[in-house]
Design a protein around this motif. Structure first.
Motif, short mmCIF file in Angstrom:
data_model
loop_
_atom_site.label_atom_id
_atom_site.label_comp_id
_atom_site.label_asym_id
_atom_site.label_seq_id
_atom_site.Cartn_x
_atom_site.Cartn_y
_atom_site.Cartn_z
N ARG A 1 -24.99 39.45 7.28
CA ARG A 1 -24.83 40.15 6.01
C ARG A 1 -25.82 41.32 5.95
N PRO A 2 -25.53 42.34 5.13
CA PRO A 2 -26.34 43.56 5.14
C PRO A 2 -27.83 43.30 4.96
N VAL A 3 -28.62 44.18 5.56
CA VAL A 3 -30.08 44.07 5.47
C VAL A 3 -30.62 45.39 4.92
N ASN A 4 -31.91 45.39 4.66
CA ASN A 4 -32.58 46.57 4.13
C ASN A 4 -33.62 47.06 5.12
N TYR A 5 -33.58 48.36 5.43
CA TYR A 5 -34.61 48.99 6.25
C TYR A 5 -35.59 49.71 5.34
N SER A 6 -36.86 49.56 5.65
CA SER A 6 -37.88 50.20 4.83
C SER A 6 -37.80 51.72 4.93
#
Length: 841
Positions: free
Chosen positions: A593-598
């Motif tokens: 599932r989608p993730v977040n990049y800083s």
């Protein structure tokens, strides 16, 4: 004769030539000519876009015909290198205008035949602001013919040269363009058969070899698609125009996921046995999608201001059924009791049938937008123009997924109220003395605000500069900033678990079949981005038909929502909770599932040349810019020869924010930038374009404290390796007497992915793709259509994709090809040939 500027010289000489051809008039006005300045004003082609932003490409009707395409959608595909944007969060597909006016979407013009198009203009992202859009997509303007009626049908059939798959497409289109109306109806059916792993010789592991697993797994799933699209436009007596469109798409795919499987414990030896069960046949994944779409746009003029109201509605229903292996507990109990042979072919009722997980999602999107553009005030340098916009967007996503008998419901909604303003200020344009010194110069700025019900207030802003120091040489610079929320699909898509997905495990250096979880992630934050673009566009008058384009782009984004990356050791260390391994350390499952990049940073330079020429045309004819002419050529008749209003135009203004009266001519009586040059010309033509993209920096920081990923030097987030440092594009086109050839080539350099201290590195080879298309218009080939009446209005086309069948080669540190990266997995189609027959009635 006196002149206030050398720029009048050409126009004055033309005027004198005309007067000298009329002796009676010339003799009677000799005295006046001694003391008066003569200015010749040419009108632009109605429907063209007049702007300080230079077009990238302009095509007339003959140029369009030379592509040999069947629809506007095909033409946009052929122009992808010029119409695709590399900026920000843009989708890549260009913004579409019809006769210089807003549309409700690409559906408005997608299925029009190329014969219905008079001219095409492609603009960079900076123009999008003037129409109320974000500056991260390019703009393409289609100018329609004055009068056209046509009924067409086309059949296409294609196969890979390796066989085992066939693709058939049937399409019929009716188009009528009149003085005040436009109607387009299109229906299309497409079907594609499957390619299995066995048909591409995929090597299986030992357990898969025993059951010939490749027969039960598809590399390319069979699909069926039915599509209908309709558009109607009407121009009223008061100059207003109304366009309506509606469409429906049905799509169904049916993939094979292999066989049910399980691990059985052997009580006698204490070992375990992994095996596939054949008694229930293959596991399947079926995805069925119904899409309903409708839109409307109303355009008009009010006191010299152009206004537009657009509305669009879309409903997407998606149902997914995914088979998973059934329960083996009863079978294991019988094996433990010694009553069943674990190597038997059939276990009867002891083996439970596959379990089917179900997921359903319904997405509803309603969007409306109002824009108004016009002259705000007059300066010595020209008119300050502005575009104001305000809109509302409502999105709903309802999903239901049933996994292992457990049903989960989800419902998300989002209201988005937004407003924005864009201002263009000329600094040197109509003030001739300044313009003669420094050339044309203008600046622009934009500010927008969105209030989201689930993310609060988000701001966007930007500013830019356009400078033309010399005719044909244009510099542009822009900077944009934006806060943007993740899509509602990234947040709330239903959870789907797909078993037996071929995956390469970098940690163990092996290929495994793992369960992959997809869906939404409610924990994604809003993104913040800052982008800079510098560009130069040069079309020298001393070399007719040549254009140079150079772009420098730097993107910097924070809190970027992204698909889950390829599972390298770096990624697994950053997302350990997304990976499941068994007690032996073997990869079992990945939550993708989608993730977040800083932070995501990219920096690139793209530059290239386009060169085109015509032949076999009458002497002295010059084509438009992008097709053998100087910048801004796009057609347009002489003064007083203005064509009637185009269907769908409906107003006297086609420029972003300037009435026709203000922009009927450029400074010093010169025709406007986007209308200089003659219209359609006959004869043959050829065109070559070449572009080179250099990626200077490509980095991803997943979160502070985790080592930054350098995609140019051993890191990767995609399954095709890291980011190639160099990418090349080459296109060539030749057309004459109804016969045309098109060549498209792309090349990217090799990359690598570092596996880490304990895992294997992978080397991804360079890749060169060459596509060739040939076609013949039978009407232009002698008396053939006179002898065979059915062939009148027909065209035969032949296409070869990936002529050299080049497939990326992937090898590990030992020089071996991992099972996951066998050529069949990377590109199951390879070289593809297609033949099509199109007829206009």
């Amino acid at each position: 004769m006196t002149q206030s500027s050398p720029r009048y010289f050409g126009a004055s000489i033309l005027a004198l030539s005309i007067l000298n051809a009329l002796p009676a008039y010339a003799q009677s006005n000799d005295d006046d000519l001694e003391n008066e300045e003569i200015v010749v004003t040419a009108e632009r082609l109605r429907g063209s876009v007049i702007t300080e932003v230079p077009p990238i490409v302009e095509l007339d009707a003959d140029d369009i015909a030379s592509y040999g395409v069947s629809s506007v959608e095909d033409l946009v595909g052929e122009l992808s290198s010029q119409t695709t944007s590399n900026r920000g969060r843009g989708s890549g597909r260009p913004i579409v205008l019809i006769n210089g006016q807003r549309t409700s979407g690409f559906r408005d013009i997608r299925d029009l035949p190329p014969e219905a198009i008079k001219s095409v203009q492609v603009f960079p992202e900076e123009l999008a602001l003037q129409y109320g859009y974000a500056p991260d997509e390019r703009v393409i303007n289609f100018i329609l013919q004055d009068d056209y009626t046509g009924l067409g049908a086309e059949v296409e059939y294609g196969v890979p040269t390796r066989g085992d798959m066939g693709k058939t497409e049937l399409e019929s289109t009716f188009t009528r363009i009149g003085e005040n109306s436009r109607l387009n109806l299109d229906i299309e059916y497409e079907t594609q058969t499957a390619i299995t792993e066995a048909e591409r010789g995929i090597i299986q592991d030992s357990a898969g070899d025993l059951v010939n697993l490749g027969r039960f797994r598809t590399l390319s799933a069979p699909t069926d698609t039915v599509e209908f699209n309709g558009n109607y436009s009407r121009t009223f007596a008061n100059g207003m125009s109304l366009s309506l469109n509606g469409g429906y798409v049905y799509d169904k795919s049916r993939a094979l996921l292999g066989l049910p499987s399980g691990t059985l414990d052997l009580p006698v030896t204490g070992d375990s046995l992994f095996r596939y069960f054949t008694q229930f046949g293959p596991l399947r994944k079926t995805v069925e999608t119904n899409t309903f779409q409708g839109g409307a746009v109303l355009n008009g003029m009010l006191s010299g201001w152009r206004w537009s109201l657009t509305a669009d509605y879309a409903r997407v229903e998606t149902e997914t059924e995914t088979d998973n292996s059934g329960d083996i507990s009863a079978l294991q109990a019988a094996i433990d009791a010694g009553t069943v042979d674990p190597f038997a072919a059939n276990f009867g009722a002891l083996l439970s049938p596959p379990i089917t997980d179900e997921a359903r999602s319904v997405s509803n999107t309603l969007e409306s937008l109002a824009t108004i553009s016009g002259g705000l005030l007059n300066l010595p340098s020209g008119s300050v123009t502005t575009t104001l916009r305000g809109g509302y967007r409502r999105q709903d996503l309802d999903s239901r997924d049933t996994t292992d008998g457990l049903t989960t419901l989800s419902s998300l909604g989002r209201d988005n109220f937004n407003a924005g303003i864009n201002i263009d200020i000329p600094l040197a344009d109509e003030n001739i003395d300044v313009a003669e010194t420094i050339g044309q110069l203008s600046i622009n700025g934009n500010l927008g605000y969105s209030e989201l019900s689930d993310f609060g207030g988000l701001v966007e802003f930007g500013f830019g500069l356009n400078w033309e120091p010399l005719d044909g040489l244009v510099f542009t610079a822009s900077a944009i900033g934006e806060e943007a929320a993740p899509t509602i699909q990234q947040l709330g898509n239903p959870v789907i678990v797909t078993p037996n997905v071929t995956t390469f495990d970098f940690t163990n250096g092996e290929t495994v079949l793992a369960s992959i979880t997809t869906g939404g992630n409610l924990n994604l934050p809003a993104e913040k981005r800052r982008d800079i673009k510098l560009a130069v566009n040069y079309s020298p008058e001393w070399l007719d038909g040549m254009m140079f384009l150079g772009e420098y782009i730097r993107n910097n984004s924070e809190n970027v929502a992204s698909d889950f990356p390829i599972l390298t050791e770096e990624i697994e260390a950053a997302f350990p909770d997304r990976v499941t391994r068994d007690e032996t350390g073997r990869l079992v499952a990945i939550d993708q599932r989608p993730v977040n990049y800083s932070n995501v940073r990219s920096e690139s330079i793209r530059y290239g040349l386009e060169f085109s020429k015509r032949f076999g045309q009458r002497r002295g004819a010059r084509g438009p810019r992008g097709a053998g002419g100087r910048p801004g050529g796009g057609g347009g008749g002489p003064p007083g020869d203005r064509p009637p209003p185009e269907s769908g135009a409906g107003t006297e203004q086609s420029e972003a924010g300037r009435p026709d009266a203000e922009r009927s001519s450029d400074r010093a009586g010169r025709p406007p930038r986007s209308s200089r040059g003659p219209g359609r010309r006959g004869g043959g033509r050829w065109r070559v374009s070449a572009y080179h993209t250099v990626h200077i920096d490509e980095r991803v920081l997943i979160r502070p404290g985790v080592e930054e990923l350098d995609l140019l030097n051993g890191s990767a987030i995609g399954s095709t390796g890291g980011q190639p440092r160099h990418e090349f594009e080459l296109q060539g086109r030749w057309f004459n007497n109804g016969i045309g050839f098109r060549l498209q080539a792309e090349h990217q350099t090799a990359t690598r992915v570092d596996g880490g201290l304990t895992s294997s590195d992978l080397r991804f080879s360079d890749l060169t793709t060459l596509n060739l298309r040939m076609f013949i218009n039978l009407d232009d080939r002698g008396t053939l259509t006179e002898r065979f009446k059915f062939l009148k209005g027909s065209r035969i086309a032949f296409r070869i994709d990936n002529v050299f069948n080049d497939i990326q080669d992937v090898r590990d540190s030992d020089g071996l090809v991992p099972l996951r990266y066998q050529p069949g997995f990377i590109d199951p189609i390879g070289r593809y040939v297609e033949v099509s027959f199109r007829k206009r009635f």
